[in-house]
Design an enzyme around this catalytic site. Structure first.
Site, PDB file in Angstrom:
ATOM      1  N   THR A   5      35.641  48.196  33.849  1.00  0.00           N
ATOM      2  CA  THR A   5      34.298  48.200  34.446  1.00  0.00           C
ATOM      3  C   THR A   5      34.183  47.225  35.624  1.00  0.00           C
ATOM      4  O   THR A   5      33.248  47.329  36.414  1.00  0.00           O
ATOM      5  CB  THR A   5      33.244  47.772  33.396  1.00  0.00           C
ATOM      6  OG1 THR A   5      33.519  46.415  33.023  1.00  0.00           O
ATOM      7  CG2 THR A   5      33.285  48.657  32.163  1.00  0.00           C
ATOM      8  N   ASP A  31      45.899  38.553  42.758  1.00  0.00           N
ATOM      9  CA  ASP A  31      45.173  37.961  41.632  1.00  0.00           C
ATOM     10  C   ASP A  31      45.347  36.442  41.671  1.00  0.00           C
ATOM     11  O   ASP A  31      46.437  35.927  41.418  1.00  0.00           O
ATOM     12  CB  ASP A  31      45.699  38.540  40.307  1.00  0.00           C
ATOM     13  CG  ASP A  31      44.829  38.116  39.143  1.00  0.00           C
ATOM     14  OD1 ASP A  31      44.647  36.889  38.944  1.00  0.00           O
ATOM     15  OD2 ASP A  31      44.309  38.988  38.434  1.00  0.00           O
ATOM     16  N   ASP A  34      46.587  34.667  38.389  1.00  0.00           N
ATOM     17  CA  ASP A  34      48.012  34.906  38.132  1.00  0.00           C
ATOM     18  C   ASP A  34      48.891  34.126  39.096  1.00  0.00           C
ATOM     19  O   ASP A  34      49.938  33.607  38.708  1.00  0.00           O
ATOM     20  CB  ASP A  34      48.331  36.405  38.236  1.00  0.00           C
ATOM     21  CG  ASP A  34      47.871  37.177  37.017  1.00  0.00           C
ATOM     22  OD1 ASP A  34      47.705  36.552  35.943  1.00  0.00           O
ATOM     23  OD2 ASP A  34      47.658  38.395  37.131  1.00  0.00           O
TER      24      ASP A  34
HETATM   25  C1  PRP Z   1      38.921  36.661  39.194  1.00  0.00           C
HETATM   26  C2  PRP Z   1      38.451  35.586  40.134  1.00  0.00           C
HETATM   27  C3  PRP Z   1      36.955  35.621  39.954  1.00  0.00           C
HETATM   28  C4  PRP Z   1      36.692  37.078  39.736  1.00  0.00           C
HETATM   29  C5  PRP Z   1      36.190  37.655  41.022  1.00  0.00           C
HETATM   30  O1  PRP Z   1      38.956  36.211  37.905  1.00  0.00           O
HETATM   31  O2  PRP Z   1      38.996  34.334  39.883  1.00  0.00           O
HETATM   32  O3  PRP Z   1      36.486  34.859  38.854  1.00  0.00           O
HETATM   33  O4  PRP Z   1      37.942  37.689  39.370  1.00  0.00           O
HETATM   34  O5  PRP Z   1      35.788  38.958  40.853  1.00  0.00           O
HETATM   35  P1  PRP Z   1      34.279  39.428  40.950  1.00  0.00           P
HETATM   36  O6  PRP Z   1      33.694  38.767  42.152  1.00  0.00           O
HETATM   37  O7  PRP Z   1      34.445  40.918  41.124  1.00  0.00           O
HETATM   38  O8  PRP Z   1      33.588  39.071  39.677  1.00  0.00           O
HETATM   39  P2  PRP Z   1      39.574  37.061  36.704  1.00  0.00           P
HETATM   40  O9  PRP Z   1      38.515  37.854  36.031  1.00  0.00           O
HETATM   41  O10 PRP Z   1      40.780  37.813  37.200  1.00  0.00           O
HETATM   42  O11 PRP Z   1      39.991  35.945  35.671  1.00  0.00           O
HETATM   43  P3  PRP Z   1      41.106  34.803  35.764  1.00  0.00           P
HETATM   44  O12 PRP Z   1      40.627  33.791  36.792  1.00  0.00           O
HETATM   45  O13 PRP Z   1      41.132  34.258  34.401  1.00  0.00           O
HETATM   46  O14 PRP Z   1      42.411  35.434  36.186  1.00  0.00           O
HETATM   47  N1  URA Z   2      40.120  38.642  41.424  1.00  0.00           N
HETATM   48  C1  URA Z   2      41.221  38.211  42.095  1.00  0.00           C
HETATM   49  O1  URA Z   2      41.917  37.299  41.625  1.00  0.00           O
HETATM   50  N2  URA Z   2      41.531  38.795  43.257  1.00  0.00           N
HETATM   51  C2  URA Z   2      40.802  39.781  43.795  1.00  0.00           C
HETATM   52  O2  URA Z   2      41.143  40.276  44.885  1.00  0.00           O
HETATM   53  C3  URA Z   2      39.665  40.221  43.090  1.00  0.00           C
HETATM   54  C4  URA Z   2      39.343  39.635  41.919  1.00  0.00           C
END
Ligand code: PRP
Ligand code: URA
Length: 226
Positions: free
Chosen positions: A125, A217, A220
């Site tokens: 989602t 990401d 990651d």
């Molecule tokens: C990533 C990033 C933000 C989010 C951005 O986190 O660090 O928190 O996605 O996306 P949005 O603006 O569409 O909400 P992620 O959910 O991958 O988690 P992580 O930091 O634990 O990898």
């Molecule tokens: N979260 C990430 O880490 N990278 C993107 O480009 C979008 C969401």
């Protein structure tokens, strides 16, 4: 700050003109961001670069922190100097990736308190799911800097800021590295009082809601989990 006429998206340009979006065009930040975007850059260098950029951004993000007078004595005489109300700052990383911006900010504001908001994006989602929230007890009295390198759809930042406002926070800034126009507009619409700081406004989101060109990401790449 970038000249707003260089921004292609008209709605984003308006946010800059409203004074609610600051885009850093400093050569050091742009150079380091290019290194971070490069897929050949490994986790160790990625983390170091993110810390360095956060420190450079922190100089501007902290520009209007409140000051108070203090009396000190120089080798010559007593005088009144200015001191930041450093104890009144809270840094709030959105887990995980927001953690990567904390060390740079702490080197500027070492006495800041740190709260954590845990959110992950559901893979299907793309909506944020909350899994953790631990904030300083007096968070409502603090100037809050929320950190997250990626502002993609904006869902995570909007929800984190909403959680902070529900707990009484009034002075909130959002510090990101790379943003999509969609994320900037979503945060600005939901929280028009919050000033957003970014190093780049990228082109768009792809079908997986990743920023294009982006840097992949962020979590990651910081933690080496893929
Ligand atoms: C990533 C990033 C933000 C989010 C951005 O986190 O660090 O928190 O996605 O996306 P949005 O603006 O569409 O909400 P992620 O959910 O991958 O988690 P992580 O930091 O634990 O990898
Ligand atoms: N979260 C990430 O880490 N990278 C993107 O480009 C979008 C969401």
């Amino acid at each position: 700050m970038i000249n707003s006429s260089n921004i292609k998206n008209e709605s984003v340009r308006k946010v800059v003109e409203d004074g609610k979006l600051h885009i850093f065009d400093h050569p050091l930040i742009q150079h380091k961001l290019t290194l971070m975007r490069d897929k050949k850059t490994g986790s160790k260098d990625f983390r170091t670069l993110l810390t360095e950029i956060s420190l450079l951004m922190g100089y501007e993000v902290s520009r209007d922190l409140p000051l108070h007078d203090v009396e000190i004595e120089t080798p010559i005489c007593k005088t009144i100097g200015k001191q930041i109300d450093g104890k009144k700052v809270a840094l709030i990383p959105i887990l995980r990736a927001g953690l990567g911006m904390i060390e740079g900010l702490l080197s500027l504001i070492p006495v800041a308190k740190i709260g954590h908001i845990g959110l992950y994006r559901d893979e299907k989602t793309h909506k944020p799911v909350v899994y953790y929230c631990k904030l300083p007890e007096d968070i409502q009295q603090r100037n809050v800097i929320v950190t997250d390198p990626m502002l993609a759809t904006g869902g995570s930042s909007v929800d984190a800021i909403t959680m902070l406002k529900e707990r009484g926070c009034q002075h909130i800034r959002l510090m990101c590295l790379v943003a999509a126009p969609e994320g900037i507009l979503k945060v600005h619409e939901a929280h028009p009082d919050v000033k957003i700081y970014v190093a780049a406004v990228d082109e768009k989101l792809n079908e997986n809601a990743y920023i294009v060109p982006g840097l992949g990401d962020a979590g990651d790449r910081i933690f080496g989990t893929k």
